[in-house]
Design a protein around this motif. Structure first.
Motif, PDB file in Angstrom:
ATOM      1  N   GLY A 192       0.781  -1.225   0.000  1.00 16.64           N
ATOM      2  CA  GLY A 192       0.000   0.000   0.000  1.00 16.64           C
ATOM      3  C   GLY A 192       0.813   1.276   0.000  1.00 16.64           C
ATOM      4  N   ARG A 193       2.140   1.164  -0.095  1.00 17.37           N
ATOM      5  CA  ARG A 193       2.977   2.356  -0.043  1.00 17.37           C
ATOM      6  C   ARG A 193       2.893   3.169  -1.334  1.00 17.37           C
ATOM      7  N   TYR A 194       2.933   2.485  -2.471  1.00 20.01           N
ATOM      8  CA  TYR A 194       2.963   3.181  -3.761  1.00 20.01           C
ATOM      9  C   TYR A 194       1.639   3.023  -4.503  1.00 20.01           C
ATOM     10  N   VAL A 195       1.274   4.068  -5.229  1.00 21.03           N
ATOM     11  CA  VAL A 195       0.164   3.993  -6.174  1.00 21.03           C
ATOM     12  C   VAL A 195       0.614   4.650  -7.474  1.00 21.03           C
ATOM     13  N   ALA A 196       0.560   3.896  -8.557  1.00 22.83           N
ATOM     14  CA  ALA A 196       0.808   4.455  -9.888  1.00 22.83           C
ATOM     15  C   ALA A 196      -0.533   4.751 -10.533  1.00 22.83           C
ATOM     16  N   TYR A 197      -0.611   5.835 -11.275  1.00 21.69           N
ATOM     17  CA  TYR A 197      -1.857   6.206 -11.923  1.00 21.69           C
ATOM     18  C   TYR A 197      -1.536   7.098 -13.109  1.00 21.69           C
ATOM     19  N   GLN A 198      -2.539   7.387 -13.911  1.00 17.81           N
ATOM     20  CA  GLN A 198      -2.316   8.226 -15.079  1.00 17.81           C
ATOM     21  C   GLN A 198      -3.268   9.412 -15.104  1.00 17.81           C
ATOM     22  N   ILE A 219       6.574  10.001 -15.124  1.00 17.17           N
ATOM     23  CA  ILE A 219       7.743   9.131 -15.097  1.00 17.17           C
ATOM     24  C   ILE A 219       8.284   8.849 -16.487  1.00 17.17           C
ATOM     25  N   GLU A 220       7.471   9.056 -17.519  1.00 21.47           N
ATOM     26  CA  GLU A 220       7.933   8.792 -18.887  1.00 21.47           C
ATOM     27  C   GLU A 220       8.698   9.963 -19.476  1.00 21.47           C
ATOM     28  N   GLY A 221       8.756  11.090 -18.748  1.00 24.42           N
ATOM     29  CA  GLY A 221       9.435  12.272 -19.253  1.00 24.42           C
ATOM     30  C   GLY A 221       8.465  13.231 -19.907  1.00 24.42           C
ATOM     31  N   PRO A 222       8.914  14.450 -20.202  1.00 23.17           N
ATOM     32  CA  PRO A 222       7.996  15.490 -20.675  1.00 23.17           C
ATOM     33  C   PRO A 222       7.590  15.376 -22.136  1.00 23.17           C
ATOM     34  N   SER A 232       4.034  -3.185 -10.264  1.00 24.42           N
ATOM     35  CA  SER A 232       4.282  -4.513  -9.696  1.00 24.42           C
ATOM     36  C   SER A 232       3.960  -4.509  -8.199  1.00 24.42           C
ATOM     37  N   GLU A 233       3.614  -5.669  -7.675  1.00 22.09           N
ATOM     38  CA  GLU A 233       3.199  -5.761  -6.284  1.00 22.09           C
ATOM     39  C   GLU A 233       4.291  -5.314  -5.328  1.00 22.09           C
ATOM     40  N   ASP A 234       5.547  -5.571  -5.666  1.00 22.74           N
ATOM     41  CA  ASP A 234       6.635  -5.141  -4.784  1.00 22.74           C
ATOM     42  C   ASP A 234       6.982  -3.671  -4.942  1.00 22.74           C
ATOM     43  N   GLY A 235       6.298  -2.977  -5.834  1.00 27.07           N
ATOM     44  CA  GLY A 235       6.504  -1.541  -6.018  1.00 27.07           C
ATOM     45  C   GLY A 235       7.755  -1.167  -6.770  1.00 27.07           C
ATOM     46  N   SER A 242       3.580   3.377 -24.669  1.00 26.81           N
ATOM     47  CA  SER A 242       3.824   4.632 -25.384  1.00 26.81           C
ATOM     48  C   SER A 242       4.029   4.307 -26.851  1.00 26.81           C
ATOM     49  N   GLY A 243       3.157   4.827 -27.697  1.00 26.11           N
ATOM     50  CA  GLY A 243       3.215   4.475 -29.108  1.00 26.11           C
ATOM     51  C   GLY A 243       2.952   2.992 -29.283  1.00 26.11           C
ATOM     52  N   SER A 244       3.775   2.336 -30.069  1.00 27.98           N
ATOM     53  CA  SER A 244       3.617   0.902 -30.302  1.00 27.98           C
ATOM     54  C   SER A 244       4.478   0.063 -29.370  1.00 27.98           C
ATOM     55  N   ASP A 245       5.100   0.700 -28.372  1.00 27.23           N
ATOM     56  CA  ASP A 245       6.048   0.012 -27.500  1.00 27.23           C
ATOM     57  C   ASP A 245       5.552  -0.044 -26.058  1.00 27.23           C
ATOM     58  N   THR A 246       6.163  -0.945 -25.294  1.00 26.39           N
ATOM     59  CA  THR A 246       5.928  -1.061 -23.860  1.00 26.39           C
ATOM     60  C   THR A 246       7.208  -0.678 -23.128  1.00 26.39           C
ATOM     61  N   TYR A 247       7.043  -0.002 -21.993  1.00 27.21           N
ATOM     62  CA  TYR A 247       8.186   0.400 -21.177  1.00 27.21           C
ATOM     63  C   TYR A 247       8.018  -0.133 -19.760  1.00 27.21           C
ATOM     64  N   VAL A 248       9.122  -0.605 -19.188  1.00 30.91           N
ATOM     65  CA  VAL A 248       9.147  -1.069 -17.806  1.00 30.91           C
ATOM     66  C   VAL A 248      10.032  -0.099 -17.025  1.00 30.91           C
ATOM     67  N   HIS A 249       9.399   0.748 -16.229  1.00 30.63           N
ATOM     68  CA  HIS A 249      10.085   1.793 -15.470  1.00 30.63           C
ATOM     69  C   HIS A 249      10.564   1.233 -14.144  1.00 30.63           C
ATOM     70  N   ASP A 250      11.863   1.372 -13.855  1.00 30.41           N
ATOM     71  CA  ASP A 250      12.446   0.951 -12.594  1.00 30.41           C
ATOM     72  C   ASP A 250      12.323   2.085 -11.583  1.00 30.41           C
ATOM     73  N   VAL A 251      11.555   1.858 -10.518  1.00 35.68           N
ATOM     74  CA  VAL A 251      11.290   2.919  -9.546  1.00 35.68           C
ATOM     75  C   VAL A 251      12.568   3.343  -8.837  1.00 35.68           C
ATOM     76  N   GLY A 252      13.434   2.401  -8.517  1.00 38.00           N
ATOM     77  CA  GLY A 252      14.656   2.720  -7.791  1.00 38.00           C
ATOM     78  C   GLY A 252      15.618   3.581  -8.571  1.00 38.00           C
ATOM     79  N   SER A 253      15.873   3.233  -9.839  1.00 41.04           N
ATOM     80  CA  SER A 253      16.862   3.961 -10.646  1.00 41.04           C
ATOM     81  C   SER A 253      16.261   5.096 -11.454  1.00 41.04           C
ATOM     82  N   GLY A 254      14.938   5.065 -11.645  1.00 39.69           N
ATOM     83  CA  GLY A 254      14.289   6.087 -12.463  1.00 39.69           C
ATOM     84  C   GLY A 254      14.469   5.877 -13.950  1.00 39.69           C
ATOM     85  N   THR A 255      15.023   4.741 -14.346  1.00 36.82           N
ATOM     86  CA  THR A 255      15.232   4.449 -15.762  1.00 36.82           C
ATOM     87  C   THR A 255      14.141   3.504 -16.269  1.00 36.82           C
TER      88      THR A 255
END
Length: 344
Positions: A192-198, A219-222, A232-235, A242-255
């Protein structure tokens, strides 16, 4: 917490009657037999269900699944095979807690929409005290204590906010307000610590952190439009399109890691396995990728769909929905069914 629930939660006993349906022998993989495809939208007596949710959801350990059929919400427990009706009249696919004890779903109440939280042990549901005309799009924490949802304001609806309910403490926290009603699709972490939303209108994805009371993003940039898939459940990971692609954002590194030319559908609780649908219609319909090695495993080579919370920890199990009648023997109802692909 800025808000307090003003009314007690209401408990509602539910019936256990199964819908009238065609009958067939129990089908699929025998319990404990390992890898294979199992149909879960079938009762022990062979009653087959006409499924109306998108693929169902599965717990962290792969033991329990949830789906809806004929205006009923069902939880199934494996390896016992017990099937229990826990709710009625869902208006969308139910969400499931990581431990499988709770399922959250929206119901229509006259002109409004409310959220109910059904419990496996009690076989009953409680109504969350939504203080808006319409509350929808629930996402449930690992133990079911926290429920993130969208509350729309006004009649007709003109704005919305994103809330997190702690129904044990009967408190509510408001995370964001938007002057529109485009889908926000909140996704909560197991603790329950993190909530991602759009922001569905601006096409931006954000991440809220309860420990710091702050929100980061987009998080995807401007310069990029994004649509959220799941946290993910572990946050640790946020999946977005985005477009025709999928992105997996790492919360720890921001990449973010780009997975080209696929539509991401869900991520496993550890943020390691991505379930996706290839954009190429000539290939399989559902594929599971190990993000550590880049290797793929086919989940379904027949037309199939899946929602969030569709993958158990470590990618061991994937729940999906298909109208194909040749995935398991004895599928004779001619309707859409829910299946689990077990890899181990």
């Amino acid at each position: 917490m800025r808000g307090v629930l003003g009314a007690a939660l209401v408990a509602c006993a539910l019936t256990t009657a199964l819908p009238t349906a065609a009958s067939a022998e129990s089908t699929g993989v025998a319990r404990g037999s390992g890898a294979g495809v199992q149909r879960i939208s079938v009762a022990a007596d062979g009653t087959q269900f006409d499924v109306d949710s998108t693929g169902g959801a599965i717990t962290t350990d792969g033991r329990r699944t949830v789906f809806s059929s004929a205006d009923r919400v069902y939880l199934r427990d494996e390896p016992s095979g017990q099937l229990k009706q826990v709710g009625s009249y869902p208006i969308a696919s139910p969400a499931l807690s990581g431990d499988g004890e709770y399922a959250a779903y929206g119901v229509r109440l006259f002109r409004d929409t409310k959220i109910k939280l059904a419990q496996w042990t009690a076989g009953s549901s409680i109504g969350l005290d939504c203080d808006a005309l319409n509350c929808s799009q629930p996402s449930v924490s690992g133990d079911g204590r926290y429920v993130a949802n969208v509350a729309t304001i006004g009649r007709p609806s003109s704005s919305q906010r994103i809330d997190v309910w702690d129904w044990h403490a009967r408190t509510k926290q408001e995370l964001a307000w938007f002057a529109h009603t485009a889908p926000s699709r909140p996704s909560i972490s197991g603790d329950g610590r993190y909530v991602a939303y759009q922001d569905g209108e601006a096409k931006d994805v954000f991440l809220w952190d309860r420990d710091y009371g702050s929100t980061s993003g987009p998080i995807e940039g401007p310069a990029k439009e994004a649509t959220i898939v799941q946290l993910s459940e572990d946050g640790s990971k946020v999946v977005y399109l985005s477009g025709s692609d999928t992105y997996v954002h790492d919360v720890g590194s921001g990449t973010a890691r780009r997975v080209p030319d696929v539509k991401g559908l869900a991520i496993d609780p550890t943020g390691t396995y991505l379930l996706y649908a290839p954009n190429d219609p000539t290939g399989p319909s559902l594929v599971l990728r190990d993000l550590r090695t880049g290797t793929d495993e086919v989940v379904a080579d027949r037309p199939a769909t899946a929602g969030v919370d569709a993958v158990s920890a470590g990618g061991r199990d994937v729940v999906f929905q298909s109208t194909a009648d040749d995935l398991v023997p004895g599928d004779t109802n001619g309707k859409s069914d829910v299946f689990v692909r077990r890899f181990s």
